[in-house]
Design an enzyme around this catalytic site. Structure first.
Site, PDB file in Angstrom:
ATOM      1  N   GLY A   1     -32.850-102.823 -95.330  1.00 46.51           N
ATOM      2  CA  GLY A   1     -32.223-101.729 -94.495  1.00 46.51           C
ATOM      3  C   GLY A   1     -31.498-102.600 -93.214  1.00 46.51           C
ATOM      4  O   GLY A   1     -31.297-101.901 -92.383  1.00 46.51           O
ATOM      5  N   ALA A   2     -31.319-103.798 -93.423  1.00 46.06           N
ATOM      6  CA  ALA A   2     -30.820-104.428 -92.163  1.00 46.06           C
ATOM      7  C   ALA A   2     -29.516-104.475 -91.458  1.00 46.06           C
ATOM      8  O   ALA A   2     -29.237-104.525 -90.408  1.00 46.06           O
ATOM      9  CB  ALA A   2     -30.624-106.055 -92.918  1.00 46.06           C
TER      10      ALA A   2
ATOM     11  N   GLY B   1     -28.488-101.106 -91.023  1.00 40.71           N
ATOM     12  CA  GLY B   1     -28.595 -99.688 -90.682  1.00 40.71           C
ATOM     13  C   GLY B   1     -28.968 -99.568 -89.219  1.00 40.71           C
ATOM     14  O   GLY B   1     -29.175-100.728 -88.480  1.00 40.71           O
TER      15      GLY B   1
ATOM     16  N   GLY C   1     -41.096 -98.943 -91.418  1.00 41.56           N
ATOM     17  CA  GLY C   1     -40.535 -98.207 -90.310  1.00 41.56           C
ATOM     18  C   GLY C   1     -39.897 -96.870 -90.733  1.00 41.56           C
ATOM     19  O   GLY C   1     -39.699 -96.024 -89.999  1.00 41.56           O
ATOM     20  N   THR C   2     -39.522 -96.926 -92.161  1.00 37.24           N
ATOM     21  CA  THR C   2     -38.795 -95.703 -92.877  1.00 37.24           C
ATOM     22  C   THR C   2     -39.630 -94.521 -92.700  1.00 37.24           C
ATOM     23  O   THR C   2     -41.163 -94.459 -92.804  1.00 37.24           O
ATOM     24  CB  THR C   2     -38.807 -96.309 -94.248  1.00 37.24           C
ATOM     25  OG1 THR C   2     -37.965 -97.428 -94.467  1.00 37.24           O
ATOM     26  CG2 THR C   2     -37.814 -95.157 -94.842  1.00 37.24           C
ATOM     27  N   SER C   3     -39.056 -93.351 -92.672  1.00 37.42           N
ATOM     28  CA  SER C   3     -39.576 -91.864 -92.387  1.00 37.42           C
ATOM     29  C   SER C   3     -40.054 -91.616 -93.978  1.00 37.42           C
ATOM     30  O   SER C   3     -39.860 -92.209 -94.915  1.00 37.42           O
ATOM     31  CB  SER C   3     -38.993 -91.025 -91.511  1.00 37.42           C
ATOM     32  OG  SER C   3     -37.651 -91.093 -91.985  1.00 37.42           O
TER      33      SER C   3
ATOM     34  N   HIS D   1     -32.598 -84.253 -84.358  1.00 38.04           N
ATOM     35  CA  HIS D   1     -32.312 -85.616 -84.437  1.00 38.04           C
ATOM     36  C   HIS D   1     -30.684 -85.380 -84.714  1.00 38.04           C
ATOM     37  O   HIS D   1     -29.954 -84.226 -84.917  1.00 38.04           O
ATOM     38  CB  HIS D   1     -32.888 -86.282 -85.757  1.00 38.04           C
ATOM     39  CG  HIS D   1     -34.212 -86.829 -85.564  1.00 38.04           C
ATOM     40  ND1 HIS D   1     -35.308 -86.051 -85.592  1.00 38.04           N
ATOM     41  CD2 HIS D   1     -34.478 -88.158 -85.300  1.00 38.04           C
ATOM     42  CE1 HIS D   1     -36.398 -86.767 -85.162  1.00 38.04           C
ATOM     43  NE2 HIS D   1     -36.067 -88.037 -85.141  1.00 38.04           N
TER      44      HIS D   1
ATOM     45  N   LYS E   1     -29.253 -87.818 -89.965  1.00 38.04           N
ATOM     46  CA  LYS E   1     -30.273 -88.038 -90.559  1.00 38.04           C
ATOM     47  C   LYS E   1     -30.593 -87.226 -91.845  1.00 38.04           C
ATOM     48  O   LYS E   1     -30.386 -86.218 -91.821  1.00 38.04           O
ATOM     49  CB  LYS E   1     -31.424 -87.592 -89.456  1.00 38.04           C
ATOM     50  CG  LYS E   1     -32.887 -88.026 -89.964  1.00 38.04           C
ATOM     51  CD  LYS E   1     -33.782 -87.744 -88.842  1.00 38.04           C
ATOM     52  CE  LYS E   1     -35.399 -87.883 -89.210  1.00 38.04           C
ATOM     53  NZ  LYS E   1     -35.621 -89.115 -89.721  1.00 38.04           N
TER      54      LYS E   1
ATOM     55  N   GLY F   1     -40.352 -88.180 -89.779  1.00 43.08           N
ATOM     56  CA  GLY F   1     -41.600 -88.658 -89.938  1.00 43.08           C
ATOM     57  C   GLY F   1     -42.490 -88.482 -88.710  1.00 43.08           C
ATOM     58  O   GLY F   1     -43.796 -88.324 -89.032  1.00 43.08           O
TER      59      GLY F   1
END
Ligand SMILES: NC(=O)C1=CN([C@@H]2O[C@H](COP(=O)(O)OP(=O)(O)OC[C@H]3O[C@@H](n4cnc5c(N)ncnc54)[C@H](OP(=O)(O)O)[C@@H]3O)[C@@H](O)[C@H]2O)C=CC1
Ligand SMILES: O=C(O)C1=N[C@H](C(=O)O)C[C@H](O)C1
Length: 247
Positions: free
Chosen positions: A9-10, A12, A75-77, A131, A135, A141
């Site tokens: 996910g670099a 993002g 780190g992903t929700s 948010h 999103k 999360g």
């Protein structure tokens, strides 16, 4: 020797922040960048996988890392306690460490811990999170984790008092706590935990104003912790000492 990181996910928003932090951090280097066009096998040979992708992809990232014996910082929700339970045996069998950080912001983690501290004293507790409209998941999360911490802190008192939750407009209940999600332009990330009791209410608000500045300190703390971790760890509150029993 430098820790070689595969960053999923670099490209993002979060991935870009994490990459900038790693580029400035002694002892870590981004060795592989993965996007929606990548094959997960390119994490081969890395020392740590950092996941900043999407809830649908995150499970595959953990499984790919477990097959290769590589630790993961997530780190992903989308990782509720129930979903984390689905990967726990995979993580333990692989002998790796997987560290889930629902929110890298120190203020957010402190806000959730304060909500847990107050939770036994208020029977009505609801979460409103907002948010940006881009999103893709809800509830956030962070809200899920906050609700789970609140419920754990109320072990002796039991579920919160949330009337009429059969009505859709009353939100989605996580561990008995109703969560209301707003998705709109002009907001980055905001959470209110509203605790109400006899004759009073307490609102704990956290507002992310500048994401890069807010997340960088937590990312810096989480990277070396995740590299050395064993088993499943959830939350920045296990890395910093808040002086509260909210973990
Ligand atoms: N823990 C925390 O503090 C924070 C957590 N988050 C969470 O992080 C996640 C990402 O958020 P955000 O950066 O805003 O999202 P973005 O939509 O900006 O980025 C998503 C990234 O995932 C990549 N991706 C999509 N599909 C795949 C795939 N199949 N394989 C590999 N990579 C893929 C995208 O690549 P491509 O460019 O090719 O589409 C992109 O790089 C969300 O779950 C969000 O909730 C966000 C902020 C803070
Ligand atoms: O998607 C986001 O932006 C964020 N996602 C995380 C979440 O779902 O809680 C963390 C933060 O709120 C920003």
């Amino acid at each position: 020797m430098s820790t070689r990181v595969a960053l999923v996910g670099a490209t993002g928003k979060l991935g870009t922040i994490i990459r900038a932090v790693i580029d400035e951090l002694d002892g870590f280097e981004v060795a592989e960048v993965l996007t929606s066009q990548s094959d997960l096998s390119s994490i081969d040979g890395c020392d740590l996988v950092v996941d900043a992708s999407t809830p649908a992809v995150s499970m595959m990232v953990i499984r790919a890392a477990a097959e290769r014996g590589i630790n993961v910082l997530v780190g992903t929700s989308g990782w509720s306690a129930e979903r984390i339970a689905q990967v726990r045996s995979t993580v333990d069998a692989a002998g790796i460490g997987v560290v889930f950080i629902p929110n890298f912001s120190l203020g957010s983690v402190i806000g959730s811990a304060l909500a847990a501290l107050a939770a036994p004293f208020f029977d009505s507790i609801e979460i409103v999170e907002a948010h940006q409209h881009t999103k893709i998941d809800s509830p956030s999360g962070t809200a899920v984790r906050t609700a789970e911490l609140v419920a754990a802190a109320r072990d002796a008192q039991g579920p919160v008092n949330a009337p009429h939750v059969d009505q859709r407009a009353r939100g989605q209940q996580i561990a008995s706590v109703p969560i209301h999600s707003l998705r709109r332009p002009g907001v980055i990330a905001k959470q209110d935990v509203i605790l109400s009791g006899a004759g009073e209410s307490l609102t704990i608000t956290h507002d992310t104003v500048q994401p890069a500045a807010a997340y960088a300190p937590g990312i810096r703390l989480a990277l070396p912790f995740a590299r050395d971790a064993r088993g499943v760890v959830v939350g920045l509150e296990n890395i910093i000492d808040l002086g509260l029993s909210a973990s």
